[in-house]
Design a protein around this motif. Structure first.
Motif, PDB file in Angstrom:
ATOM      1  N   MET A   1       0.825  -1.206   0.000  1.00  0.00           N
ATOM      2  CA  MET A   1       0.000   0.000   0.000  1.00  0.00           C
ATOM      3  C   MET A   1       0.863   1.261   0.000  1.00  0.00           C
ATOM      4  N   ASN A   2       1.936   1.189  -0.754  1.00  0.00           N
ATOM      5  CA  ASN A   2       2.880   2.300  -0.787  1.00  0.00           C
ATOM      6  C   ASN A   2       2.745   3.163  -2.031  1.00  0.00           C
ATOM      7  N   SER A   3       1.663   2.985  -2.770  1.00  0.00           N
ATOM      8  CA  SER A   3       1.490   3.756  -4.001  1.00  0.00           C
ATOM      9  C   SER A   3       0.044   4.225  -4.143  1.00  0.00           C
ATOM     10  N   CYS A   4      -0.155   5.199  -5.014  1.00  0.00           N
ATOM     11  CA  CYS A   4      -1.481   5.790  -5.231  1.00  0.00           C
ATOM     12  C   CYS A   4      -2.388   4.799  -5.968  1.00  0.00           C
ATOM     13  N   PRO A   5      -3.693   4.933  -5.775  1.00  0.00           N
ATOM     14  CA  PRO A   5      -4.647   4.078  -6.501  1.00  0.00           C
ATOM     15  C   PRO A   5      -4.485   4.217  -8.009  1.00  0.00           C
ATOM     16  N   ILE A   6      -4.788   3.115  -8.706  1.00  0.00           N
ATOM     17  CA  ILE A   6      -4.695   3.086 -10.164  1.00  0.00           C
ATOM     18  C   ILE A   6      -5.851   3.873 -10.771  1.00  0.00           C
ATOM     19  N   PHE A   7      -5.540   4.635 -11.805  1.00  0.00           N
ATOM     20  CA  PHE A   7      -6.541   5.432 -12.516  1.00  0.00           C
ATOM     21  C   PHE A   7      -7.004   4.687 -13.762  1.00  0.00           C
ATOM     22  N   TYR A   8      -8.322   4.702 -13.995  1.00  0.00           N
ATOM     23  CA  TYR A   8      -8.904   4.115 -15.202  1.00  0.00           C
ATOM     24  C   TYR A   8      -9.597   5.235 -15.970  1.00  0.00           C
ATOM     25  N   LYS A   9      -9.072   5.514 -17.152  1.00  0.00           N
ATOM     26  CA  LYS A   9      -9.628   6.600 -17.954  1.00  0.00           C
ATOM     27  C   LYS A   9     -11.053   6.265 -18.373  1.00  0.00           C
ATOM     28  N   SER A  10     -11.935   7.254 -18.328  1.00  0.00           N
ATOM     29  CA  SER A  10     -13.335   7.046 -18.682  1.00  0.00           C
ATOM     30  C   SER A  10     -13.468   6.410 -20.064  1.00  0.00           C
ATOM     31  N   LEU A  11     -14.409   5.486 -20.179  1.00  0.00           N
ATOM     32  CA  LEU A  11     -14.662   4.835 -21.465  1.00  0.00           C
ATOM     33  C   LEU A  11     -15.491   5.697 -22.399  1.00  0.00           C
ATOM     34  N   PHE A  12     -15.858   6.889 -21.932  1.00  0.00           N
ATOM     35  CA  PHE A  12     -16.627   7.813 -22.762  1.00  0.00           C
ATOM     36  C   PHE A  12     -15.711   8.941 -23.211  1.00  0.00           C
ATOM     37  N   ALA A  13     -15.836   9.306 -24.473  1.00  0.00           N
ATOM     38  CA  ALA A  13     -14.898  10.256 -25.075  1.00  0.00           C
ATOM     39  C   ALA A  13     -14.955  11.627 -24.430  1.00  0.00           C
ATOM     40  N   SER A  14     -16.139  12.045 -23.990  1.00  0.00           N
ATOM     41  CA  SER A  14     -16.280  13.405 -23.472  1.00  0.00           C
ATOM     42  C   SER A  14     -17.116  13.414 -22.203  1.00  0.00           C
ATOM     43  N   TYR A 222     -15.878   5.983 -14.650  1.00  0.00           N
ATOM     44  CA  TYR A 222     -15.273   5.075 -15.621  1.00  0.00           C
ATOM     45  C   TYR A 222     -16.280   4.540 -16.631  1.00  0.00           C
ATOM     46  N   VAL A 223     -17.453   4.084 -16.165  1.00  0.00           N
ATOM     47  CA  VAL A 223     -18.381   3.411 -17.093  1.00  0.00           C
ATOM     48  C   VAL A 223     -19.762   4.057 -17.198  1.00  0.00           C
ATOM     49  N   HIS A 224     -20.068   5.089 -16.389  1.00  0.00           N
ATOM     50  CA  HIS A 224     -21.399   5.697 -16.422  1.00  0.00           C
ATOM     51  C   HIS A 224     -22.487   4.611 -16.391  1.00  0.00           C
ATOM     52  N   PRO A 225     -22.563   3.799 -15.336  1.00  0.00           N
ATOM     53  CA  PRO A 225     -23.519   2.677 -15.335  1.00  0.00           C
ATOM     54  C   PRO A 225     -24.949   3.151 -15.531  1.00  0.00           C
ATOM     55  N   GLN A 226     -25.769   2.278 -16.121  1.00  0.00           N
ATOM     56  CA  GLN A 226     -27.165   2.588 -16.391  1.00  0.00           C
ATOM     57  C   GLN A 226     -28.051   1.577 -15.653  1.00  0.00           C
ATOM     58  N   GLY A 227     -29.365   1.686 -15.882  1.00  0.00           N
ATOM     59  CA  GLY A 227     -30.298   0.713 -15.342  1.00  0.00           C
ATOM     60  C   GLY A 227     -30.296   0.674 -13.821  1.00  0.00           C
ATOM     61  N   GLN A 228     -30.596  -0.496 -13.277  1.00  0.00           N
ATOM     62  CA  GLN A 228     -30.682  -0.646 -11.831  1.00  0.00           C
ATOM     63  C   GLN A 228     -29.330  -0.473 -11.158  1.00  0.00           C
ATOM     64  N   LEU A 229     -28.258  -0.810 -11.871  1.00  0.00           N
ATOM     65  CA  LEU A 229     -26.922  -0.616 -11.300  1.00  0.00           C
ATOM     66  C   LEU A 229     -26.667   0.855 -11.007  1.00  0.00           C
ATOM     67  N   ILE A 335     -10.848  21.570 -18.350  1.00  0.00           N
ATOM     68  CA  ILE A 335     -10.663  21.154 -16.956  1.00  0.00           C
ATOM     69  C   ILE A 335     -10.535  19.641 -16.873  1.00  0.00           C
ATOM     70  N   SER A 336     -11.347  18.921 -17.654  1.00  0.00           N
ATOM     71  CA  SER A 336     -11.297  17.463 -17.614  1.00  0.00           C
ATOM     72  C   SER A 336      -9.938  16.946 -18.065  1.00  0.00           C
ATOM     73  N   ARG A 337      -9.370  17.537 -19.105  1.00  0.00           N
ATOM     74  CA  ARG A 337      -8.047  17.098 -19.553  1.00  0.00           C
ATOM     75  C   ARG A 337      -6.996  17.334 -18.475  1.00  0.00           C
ATOM     76  N   LEU A 338      -7.091  18.466 -17.804  1.00  0.00           N
ATOM     77  CA  LEU A 338      -6.149  18.769 -16.733  1.00  0.00           C
ATOM     78  C   LEU A 338      -6.268  17.760 -15.600  1.00  0.00           C
ATOM     79  N   VAL A 339      -7.507  17.513 -15.158  1.00  0.00           N
ATOM     80  CA  VAL A 339      -7.737  16.642 -14.001  1.00  0.00           C
ATOM     81  C   VAL A 339      -7.427  15.186 -14.338  1.00  0.00           C
ATOM     82  N   SER A 340      -7.952  14.683 -15.453  1.00  0.00           N
ATOM     83  CA  SER A 340      -7.702  13.281 -15.794  1.00  0.00           C
ATOM     84  C   SER A 340      -6.219  13.052 -16.085  1.00  0.00           C
ATOM     85  N   GLY A 341      -5.561  14.059 -16.680  1.00  0.00           N
ATOM     86  CA  GLY A 341      -4.124  13.933 -16.920  1.00  0.00           C
ATOM     87  C   GLY A 341      -3.336  13.826 -15.637  1.00  0.00           C
TER      88      GLY A 341
END
Length: 385
Positions: A1-14, A222-229, A335-341
């Motif tokens: 636990m000596n490192s930052c959490p892994i980032f997963y880039k959003s699967l949606f373009a914008s 990451y995935v913008h879940p839909q439905g009941q989830l 802002i999103s490019r700055l933050v996600s980067g």
């Protein structure tokens, strides 16, 4: 636990809003000048410039606009404005509990539009005269119909056996994307539970809460879940902010939810992962000033934490607030490019390096210096080779 959490880039373009802010003042001016139809057309252009060309008839008297599993039909004829959106067909075997819930929605969730029962069919409806098309009011009517339909259709289908009257126009993930999404979600949850266990073993319960709150918002980003989830995830996020339970109880409830996602049948989870046509956005349009206001307190906190070497606290505090920004807002591209980067650059790095990288992005937002956050400049911005 000596490192930052892994980032997963959003699967949606914008992550940006489609709202056209340039039309709003013109919309209000047209209404004040009693050009009511012009005001309405400008309101539709404000919501999304694509609405009229895609969903209106030739003379713009009828719009049929999909939003998830409902279609909002707007009619402008004979000096009258009418909104009609079929909702669900009631299951006769569970009619009483269903209608009780609908009555509750009408009293508690709906201020102007209402849900009406016609035979076994539930419909959203609202009527007024053309000269009563105040833009604020009409936008609110659209929003309450779309938000209520989007929130409760899956719940009523699941709990009461109601039937949808309209199949949503969805864009399923292709097979490789489904596999990537599923396995990344599982890895994200597994890692988060390990962080939480580690923090709890150290009795760092506030860090454990941060990690649980982060991963819930990370899945949404990451995935913008839909439905009941989507509904279940929103409830889990809300439950994290309950006032009475202790931090450890809140974390325990979050872990139970995350473990449930781990154990969920793969196909059942994947069926809630898709893109869908929408009318009124469920999230606010981001504004730099509002984002700065929302981040002002964390900006002060991390300065003190950096000074004392509390790098874990800095990383978790900033990550929570960045993911929370996405959770509540459609974030503008620069802002999103700055933050996600920054989150991508900090991913897997030491707590100290990650803290400094994330704080650098936070400093830029607070100073308004976001002009450099363009594709191709992330390496210069975050020190990549």
């Amino acid at each position: 636990m000596n490192s930052c959490p892994i980032f997963y880039k959003s699967l949606f373009a914008s992550t940006a809003s489609k709202i056209n802010v340039n039309s709003w003042d013109k919309c209000l001016e047209a209404f004040d000048a009693k050009r009511y139809l012009d005001s309405f057309y400008l309101l539709m252009d404000y919501i999304n410039p694509e609405l009229t060309p895609k969903y209106a008839n030739a003379d713009r008297t009828v719009y049929k606009i999909p939003h998830g599993s409902i279609v909002v039909t707007v009619t402008l004829q004979d000096g009258k404005f009418h909104v009609f959106a079929p909702f669900l067909e009631v299951n006769p075997d569970s009619a009483i509990p269903t209608l009780r819930q609908v009555c509750s929605l009408n009293f508690n969730n709906m201020d102007l539009a209402q849900i009406y029962l016609n035979g076994n069919q539930l419909n959203f409806e609202y009527n007024c005269k053309i000269n009563e098309l105040n833009p604020y009011k009409i936008y609110y009517i659209f929003k309450e119909i779309c938000a209520t339909g989007d929130r409760y259709d899956d719940e009523y289908v699941t709990k009461f056996g109601a039937k949808r009257l309209y199949q949503p126009i969805i864009k399923p993930f292709d097979p490789p994307k489904r596999e990537t999404a599923y396995h990344s979600i599982q890895k994200c949850i597994k890692d988060a539970l390990e962080y939480i266990q580690y923090f709890e073993s150290k009795r760092w319960f506030s860090f454990a809460w941060d990690m649980a709150a982060i991963v819930l918002r990370q899945i949404d980003y990451y995935v913008h879940p839909q439905g009941q989830l989507k509904n279940d995830l929103e409830k889990a996020v809300s439950d994290m902010h309950a006032k009475n339970p202790s931090l450890s109880e809140l974390v325990t409830d979050a872990k139970t939810f995350l473990q449930g996602l781990q154990e969920m049948d793969k196909d059942k989870l994947i069926e809630n992962l898709y893109d869908v046509e929408t009318f009124i956005p469920g999230k606010r349009r981001s504004e730099l000033q509002n984002i700065q206001e929302n981040l002002s307190e964390v900006h002060k906190r991390v300065k003190e934490a950096l000074g004392s070497g509390n790098y874990i606290g800095v990383v978790l505090d900033i990550l929570f607030n960045f993911y929370n920004m996405y959770y509540h807002n459609n974030v503008q591209e620069n802002i999103s490019r700055l933050v996600s980067g920054a989150m991508e650059s900090a991913s897997g790095k030491s707590w100290e390096e990650g803290a400094k990288t994330l704080n650098g992005a936070l400093d830029k937002i607070m100073s308004g210096d976001i002009t450099e956050a363009k594709k191709g400049l992330l390496s210069r911005l975050f020190g990549k080779n």
